[in-house]
Scaffold this active site. Sequence first.
Site, short mmCIF file in Angstrom:
data_model
loop_
_atom_site.label_atom_id
_atom_site.label_comp_id
_atom_site.label_asym_id
_atom_site.label_seq_id
_atom_site.Cartn_x
_atom_site.Cartn_y
_atom_site.Cartn_z
CB CYS A 1 12.91 -16.72 -13.33
SG CYS A 1 12.60 -17.24 -15.00
CD GLU B 1 14.42 -14.34 -7.57
OE1 GLU B 1 15.37 -15.02 -7.14
OE2 GLU B 1 13.88 -14.55 -8.68
CB SER C 1 18.37 -19.05 -5.88
OG SER C 1 19.19 -20.08 -5.36
CE LYS D 1 18.48 -31.98 -7.32
NZ LYS D 1 17.35 -31.34 -6.60
CD GLU E 1 15.40 -29.88 -2.77
OE1 GLU E 1 15.58 -29.97 -4.00
OE2 GLU E 1 16.00 -29.06 -2.05
CG PHE F 1 9.93 -24.10 -6.15
CD1 PHE F 1 8.63 -23.63 -6.37
CD2 PHE F 1 10.87 -23.21 -5.65
CE1 PHE F 1 8.29 -22.31 -6.09
CE2 PHE F 1 10.54 -21.89 -5.37
CZ PHE F 1 9.24 -21.45 -5.59
P1 NAD Z 1 17.17 -23.17 -5.62
O1 NAD Z 1 18.41 -22.49 -6.07
O2 NAD Z 1 16.89 -23.22 -4.16
O3 NAD Z 1 17.16 -24.71 -6.10
C1 NAD Z 1 17.38 -25.06 -7.45
C2 NAD Z 1 17.98 -26.46 -7.49
O4 NAD Z 1 19.25 -26.44 -6.84
C3 NAD Z 1 17.16 -27.53 -6.81
O5 NAD Z 1 17.16 -28.69 -7.62
C4 NAD Z 1 17.87 -27.76 -5.49
O6 NAD Z 1 17.79 -29.10 -5.04
C5 NAD Z 1 19.32 -27.41 -5.81
N1 NAD Z 1 20.01 -26.78 -4.68
C6 NAD Z 1 19.48 -25.94 -3.75
N2 NAD Z 1 20.45 -25.54 -2.90
C7 NAD Z 1 21.60 -26.15 -3.29
C8 NAD Z 1 22.94 -26.11 -2.80
N3 NAD Z 1 23.27 -25.37 -1.73
N4 NAD Z 1 23.86 -26.83 -3.44
C9 NAD Z 1 23.54 -27.58 -4.53
N5 NAD Z 1 22.29 -27.63 -5.03
C10 NAD Z 1 21.32 -26.93 -4.42
O7 NAD Z 1 15.95 -22.50 -6.43
P2 NAD Z 1 14.39 -22.71 -6.22
O8 NAD Z 1 13.98 -22.05 -4.94
O9 NAD Z 1 14.02 -24.12 -6.43
O10 NAD Z 1 13.83 -21.87 -7.46
C11 NAD Z 1 13.59 -20.49 -7.43
C12 NAD Z 1 14.73 -19.72 -8.03
O11 NAD Z 1 14.96 -20.14 -9.37
C13 NAD Z 1 14.45 -18.23 -8.12
O12 NAD Z 1 15.60 -17.53 -7.76
C14 NAD Z 1 14.12 -18.02 -9.59
O13 NAD Z 1 14.36 -16.70 -10.06
C15 NAD Z 1 15.06 -19.00 -10.22
N6 NAD Z 1 14.63 -19.34 -11.56
C16 NAD Z 1 15.36 -18.85 -12.58
C17 NAD Z 1 14.97 -19.10 -13.88
C18 NAD Z 1 15.75 -18.55 -15.03
O14 NAD Z 1 15.47 -18.92 -16.16
N7 NAD Z 1 16.73 -17.69 -14.81
C19 NAD Z 1 13.84 -19.89 -14.13
C20 NAD Z 1 13.13 -20.40 -13.04
C21 NAD Z 1 13.54 -20.12 -11.75
#
Ligand code: NAD
Length: 491
Positions: A282, A384, A227, A174, A177, A150
């Site tokens: 991140c 985090e 994450s 994808k 959401e 997000f």
């Molecule tokens: P998230 O892991 O909750 O969601 C990321 C994506 O995964 C979304 O599209 C979501 O729909 C999907 N998703 C969520 N739970 C899932 C599951 N159980 N099974 C399958 N798909 C699932 O992350 P977020 O809250 O949207 O974003 C924040 C996180 O992203 C933080 O941890 C941040 O550090 C990380 N991030 C990392 C980088 C990097 O380059 N390393 C860059 C940006 C964000």
Amino acid sequence: MSTPLLNFINGAWAQSSTSNVLNVNNPATAQVIAQVPISPANEVHAAAQAAQTAFKEWRRVPVTDRIQYLFRLKQLLEDNIDDIAKTITNECGKTYAESVAEMRRGIENVENSCGSPTQMQGLFSEDIARGIDEFMIRQPLGVVAAITPFNFPGMIPLWFLPYAVATGNCFILKPSEKVPLTSQKLFQLIEKAGFPKGVLQVVNGSKETVDAILDHPLIRAISFVGSTPVARYVYSRATANGKRAQCQGGAKNPVVIMPDCDLEMTTKIIADSAFGCAGQRCLAASVAITVGDAKNSFTEHIADIAASRKVGYGLDSATEMGPVISADSKNRIKHIVNGGLANGAAHMLVNGLDRTVGGYEDGFFVFPTVLDQVNPKSELATTEIFGPVLSLMHANTVEEAIAMVNDRTVGNMACLFTSSGTAARQFRNEVTSGNVGINVGIAAPMAFFPFSGWRDSFFGDLHAQGHHAIEFYTETKVVVERWPKEWSRKF
Ligand code: NAD
């Protein structure tokens, strides 16, 4: 409420058949601004099939022609940056300036992907044995997909999409959401850029949709950002299904302040890193480790800056920091901080947990928060938080600080502030983080460098952006060739 957002499949906008929808909120007002469908497996299948059909022709389009679509997309993104930035602010919460800056970094990747004609070039060795030549060419994989988080709804899809299609693949996005509206804007521009149908699709959804992507036999490669627990899960499931995967995970970024740094400048830079985008980068500084005499003055300066940061709705020009993404996120941040305080793991220095913004009382605001004397082994120092919370710790020497930096399972970024080249050299050599900043608070690689998270911040080997992206989206084919004279027809 209007109808749920549409998917974009095979060159057309399509309504999902599902009745399973989620609300999308403006985090500054808590108002519902859209509804997003959780697209079922058969819609992922339709997208994958459309992409596979388009791939047969798209891979044959010369790379010099493929990038003309990306040149057009770049111009459309430039022309529409204001509209997209406002959409990002309204669904994600960050300030307008931060949204524009995010789009600039995304557009940079479109520009970089236009260098694919040279970046895709292979290798050629003449006469590896008498009369035999050997060469390596790069070919696209086929259908590839990206699953994005997000916090950068405009930039992160563009870490993948331009490289995937420039190298001849067909692509499925994808988006998160929580922030699906920015992708709708991106795909309206993609439609205008005139890409052939099936080359690019967007399928909205959450876990159910992701699982269908991970299991789909036509999808050859998965790019993921999110994450760490989900990155690990996506990597395992994608690779178990025989797919290529690059999965970027979470972070807990330490910054080290040496007594010989320019303290005023350093504190400003660290405040921008820790509190910019409400700490939801991140690459946000999350732990500040002072060395020796830096402790007292840094603590005083950072407390002043944190307390005076202007928090509000991101489209108000005076706003320096917006809300966090959701009520859940706000509650989670408060829970972790209050839990740490109750356990004696830290002292509250600046408390931003329970403040509200006039006129936006329902918004998901957390003000800058600074915790002092944080126990390096506590959850506050290792988990985090993903909010505007900075934890202060102290070390006596640079060696002790480097050991504290490395004493964590994630390794996205580590930064040092100093005027000593010796300390800088030791730091960049010894820290176990993939992105390193020296007198820089957000060491975000340009599009032509890989985004190099290490350890639990990344699962895979080829990262996003730069030459890694070209390698990730192509397969190498090696040809060994002999043309004996005696087999040639005589003319
Ligand atoms: P998230 O892991 O909750 O969601 C990321 C994506 O995964 C979304 O599209 C979501 O729909 C999907 N998703 C969520 N739970 C899932 C599951 N159980 N099974 C399958 N798909 C699932 O992350 P977020 O809250 O949207 O974003 C924040 C996180 O992203 C933080 O941890 C941040 O550090 C990380 N991030 C990392 C980088 C990097 O380059 N390393 C860059 C940006 C964000």
